[in-house]
Design an enzyme around this catalytic site. Structure first.
Site, mmCIF file in Angstrom:
data_model
loop_
_atom_site.group_PDB
_atom_site.id
_atom_site.type_symbol
_atom_site.label_atom_id
_atom_site.label_comp_id
_atom_site.label_asym_id
_atom_site.label_seq_id
_atom_site.Cartn_x
_atom_site.Cartn_y
_atom_site.Cartn_z
ATOM 1 N N ASP A 39 61.408 -65.797 23.549
ATOM 2 C CA ASP A 39 60.453 -64.717 23.289
ATOM 3 C C ASP A 39 59.772 -64.413 24.622
ATOM 4 O O ASP A 39 59.004 -65.233 25.144
ATOM 5 C CB ASP A 39 59.447 -65.221 22.241
ATOM 6 C CG ASP A 39 58.416 -64.170 21.855
ATOM 7 O OD1 ASP A 39 58.210 -63.227 22.650
ATOM 8 O OD2 ASP A 39 57.816 -64.319 20.782
ATOM 9 N N HIS A 40 60.054 -63.239 25.135
ATOM 10 C CA HIS A 40 59.583 -62.923 26.500
ATOM 11 C C HIS A 40 58.069 -62.707 26.552
ATOM 12 O O HIS A 40 57.486 -62.606 27.625
ATOM 13 C CB HIS A 40 60.320 -61.689 27.027
ATOM 14 C CG HIS A 40 60.460 -61.678 28.523
ATOM 15 N ND1 HIS A 40 59.773 -62.528 29.355
ATOM 16 C CD2 HIS A 40 61.229 -60.915 29.340
ATOM 17 C CE1 HIS A 40 60.086 -62.288 30.617
ATOM 18 N NE2 HIS A 40 60.974 -61.307 30.635
ATOM 19 N N ARG A 41 57.425 -62.676 25.387
ATOM 20 C CA ARG A 41 55.954 -62.610 25.415
ATOM 21 C C ARG A 41 55.381 -63.979 25.766
ATOM 22 O O ARG A 41 54.326 -64.086 26.382
ATOM 23 C CB ARG A 41 55.410 -62.189 24.041
ATOM 24 C CG ARG A 41 55.822 -60.796 23.632
ATOM 25 C CD ARG A 41 55.445 -60.546 22.186
ATOM 26 N NE ARG A 41 56.033 -61.564 21.300
ATOM 27 C CZ ARG A 41 55.787 -61.664 20.013
ATOM 28 N NH1 ARG A 41 54.968 -60.806 19.426
ATOM 29 N NH2 ARG A 41 56.355 -62.594 19.275
ATOM 30 N N PRO B 2 60.550 -59.783 21.478
ATOM 31 C CA PRO B 2 61.337 -59.251 22.594
ATOM 32 C C PRO B 2 62.225 -60.366 23.149
ATOM 33 O O PRO B 2 61.738 -61.310 23.773
ATOM 34 C CB PRO B 2 60.277 -58.809 23.613
ATOM 35 C CG PRO B 2 58.993 -59.401 23.169
ATOM 36 C CD PRO B 2 59.128 -59.933 21.784
ATOM 37 N N VAL C 182 57.290 -66.643 27.169
ATOM 38 C CA VAL C 182 57.989 -67.362 28.230
ATOM 39 C C VAL C 182 58.449 -66.347 29.268
ATOM 40 O O VAL C 182 58.994 -65.301 28.906
ATOM 41 C CB VAL C 182 59.231 -68.069 27.625
ATOM 42 C CG1 VAL C 182 60.092 -68.675 28.705
ATOM 43 C CG2 VAL C 182 58.815 -69.121 26.609
#
Ligand code: CAO
Length: 551
Positions: free
Chosen positions: A523-525, A347, A527
């Protein structure tokens, strides 16, 4: 001129093999031993050669058919000195281009050289005949120094344009030294490794009779035929399947056909549990693994490869105008697959920032004469590398990889940074190791050298591995911002666009300042947005006053 049937020769123990490619068509003229079709066993792709010179009348098999020894695969008009069918031709010297089993070819040149020491001896294992192929790249080293191996264990896997194949060990013993690396190109007679072989009375005799390694052999039939100790097979497990987290540094044991299948299906072989002898991964295991992943996806679970979306249907473009088709280069195909995998799995969010590099540029330009003396060009890239290394150390949540299946965050205690390099052959990402420990000149020299190597196609696989983070700089080309794709399993990438003079308000008036656009995709998972803003603000601060890089 006489008409003759073309038959499948002895396949060295393989029962039924699948036709994967037809290499000739009706009407083609062939020489004796020209390849006619390719079949694939669990162990290898094998080209079946023509039994003699002549003209193909017809092939009676198609891709996907299963054939076995003695089956007729076509007919040909022989130009005279035919040896009958392919099987008959084998007696007169014609053999499958790469034996699928049975006796390995003998070659005096490839006999291992032995050094004796006490009751054991050290053998130097050489590359066996590779069916006329030369300089075949090593794609995997299957053993490490100190490993205890058995005869016929795969030592390395090599891959030519036509097939990948494993080179098995001619002996059991302990690996003393591996003499090749991934990416090395091997030809017959090259030294592969040194092996300590336990010796006893009469073993020399046995050794003289022992075959040297020949690529891709059928373990069981070979062992029986040679009267050698047969590989002990553990009780078969059910094909497998279920995901088992790999042991750190776990090696994958699988034949070329299985590796090919896994590659085609995008299955990560380190995650598949093998149900074959010695944990070898079989086709059934790959299929069961992919099936289980698809089921998990349907049930809403996380899937390592992320997919399951319908592909894009292509219209017939020729209805709109002239077109040309060309095969993708291997690098383009690999890059495309990697990009898609990252895009589908990660993501992405991109954070933008402008760094005021007016002073940095003044300093960089002041170093021009020093650079000329050193023969090194100082571009903005080394400053970016140094600033990113500092930011990665201060915000270590950017220096991780995620293992979603094991629900683990892997924190790296080193700072290696990849740099995207635009080459005529496509995008390559060499890696600079330990950026935090290097000075600007060293980074300038190393990045220029790696970029040049990338353009010259001289990068070694090891020079493209191990990055924690990537910088992709389009600053020398142009643009104001972009949204780079994270180079997974890294969790962030910095895109750099062209610096431009901009009016910046200093509280009382506008000042002309040189502003460098930064685009951080993450990567929004791994960070969160606040950390991403902290990261780019820190970069802007470090680049805005490069003295802070020394702190
Ligand atoms: N703003 C303005 N000028 C810049 C700049 C920036 N952000 N970055 C570099 N420049 C200047 C350099 O100073 C140099 O100028 P001078 O010759 O006047 O000194 C010029 O642009 C060319 O620099 P360079 O590209 O040779 O060197 P570099 O160290 O900046 O970059 C490399 C090296 C390998 C990153 C670059 O050559 C490259 O290949 N970039 C493309 C990467 C890419 O394709 N990314 C896309 C990946 S996603 O598809």
């Amino acid at each position: 001129m006489s008409e003759q049937e073309i038959r499948v020769p002895d396949l060295g123990g393989a029962d039924e093999v699948e036709v994967i490619e037809l290499l000739v068509s009706a009407g083609d003229s062939v020489e004796a031993e020209d390849p006619i079709l390719t079949v694939e066993t669990d162990k290898a792709s094998v080209e079946l050669p023509s039994p003699g010179a002549g003209k193909i009348i017809k092939l009676t098999v198609k891709v996907g058919d299963k054939v076995k020894e003695g089956d007729v695969v076509g007919t040909m008009e022989s130009s005279g000195d035919s040896a009958g069918d392919v099987g008959a031709a084998e007696d007169s010297g014609s053999q499958p281009q790469q034996k699928a089993g049975g006796e390995p070819e003998a070659s005096k040149e490839s006999k291992p050289a032995a050094k004796k020491s006490g009751g054991s001896r050290t053998e130097t294992v050489l590359v066996p005949p590779l069916d006329g192929m030369e300089k075949v790249p090593v794609i995997e080293i299957n053993v490490s120094e100190g490993d205890t191996i058995e005869a016929d264990d795969a030592l390395v896997t090599v891959e030519s344009d036509k097939a990948s194949m494993e080179i098995p060990s001619p002996y059991g013993g302990k690996v003393v030294r591996v003499l090749v690396a991934e990416g090395d190109k091997l030809s017959e007679g090259d030294k592969l490794l040194e092996l300590m072989v336990a010796g006893d009375e009469g073993e020399d005799e046995e050794r003289n009779e022992a075959p040297e390694a020949a690529p891709v052999q059928n373990e069981k039939s070979e062992a029986k035929a040679e009267g050698k100790a047969q590989v002990k097979e553990p009780a078969p497990q059910s094909p497998g399947s279920v995901y088992e987290p790999p042991a750190p540094g776990a090696k994958v044991h699988a034949g070329p056909a299985v590796r090919k299948l896994a590659r085609e299906l995008g299955a990560d072989m380190t995650r598949i549990k093998g149900s074959g002898p010695k944990g070898r991964i079989l086709k059934d295991d790959v299929q069961a693994y992919v099936k289980s992943q698809l089921q998990r996806a349907q049930q809403g679970g996380s899937v390592a490869t992320g997919s399951g979306i319908p592909g894009i249907k292509l219209p017939d473009f020729s209805q709109f105008g002239d077109i040309q088709k060309e095969t993708m280069s291997r690098m383009m195909a690999v890059t495309a697959a990697n990009m898609q995998r990252s895009w589908l799995n990660v993501p992405h969010v991109t954070q933008f920032e402008d760094a005021d590099i007016t002073d940095m540029e003044a300093f960089r330009k002041s170093q021009k004469a020093a650079g000329e003396k050193k023969g090194v060009k100082m571009t903005p890239l080394p400053f970016l590398l140094k600033a990113c290394a500092t930011a990665l150390a201060e915000l270590p949540q950017f220096n991780v990889s995620l293992d979603m299946e094991r629900k683990e965050v892997i924190r790296k205690q080193y700072i290696h940074i990849g740099i995207a390099v635009d080459t005529p052959n496509g995008l390559m990402v060499p890696v600079i190791r330990d950026v935090d420990k290097k000075g600007l000149w060293e980074l300038a020299a190393e990045s220029a050298e790696l970029a040049q190597k990338a353009r010259d196609k001289k990068l070694k696989p090891a020079e493209m591995q191990g990055a924690c983070f990537t910088i992709t700089s389009l600053g020398g080309i142009g643009g104001t911002a972009f949204t780079p794709i994270v180079n997974a399993p890294e969790v962030a990438i910095l895109g750099v666009s062209r610096a431009a003079m901009k009016p910046v308000w200093d509280g009382s008036e506008f000042q002309p300042r040189l502003m460098l656009p930064l685009s951080l995709s993450y990567d929004h998972r791994a960070v969160n947005g606040a950390d991403a803003a902290r990261f780019t603000s820190l970069l802007a601060q470090l680049l805005g006053d490069i003295r802070t890089l020394l702190l």
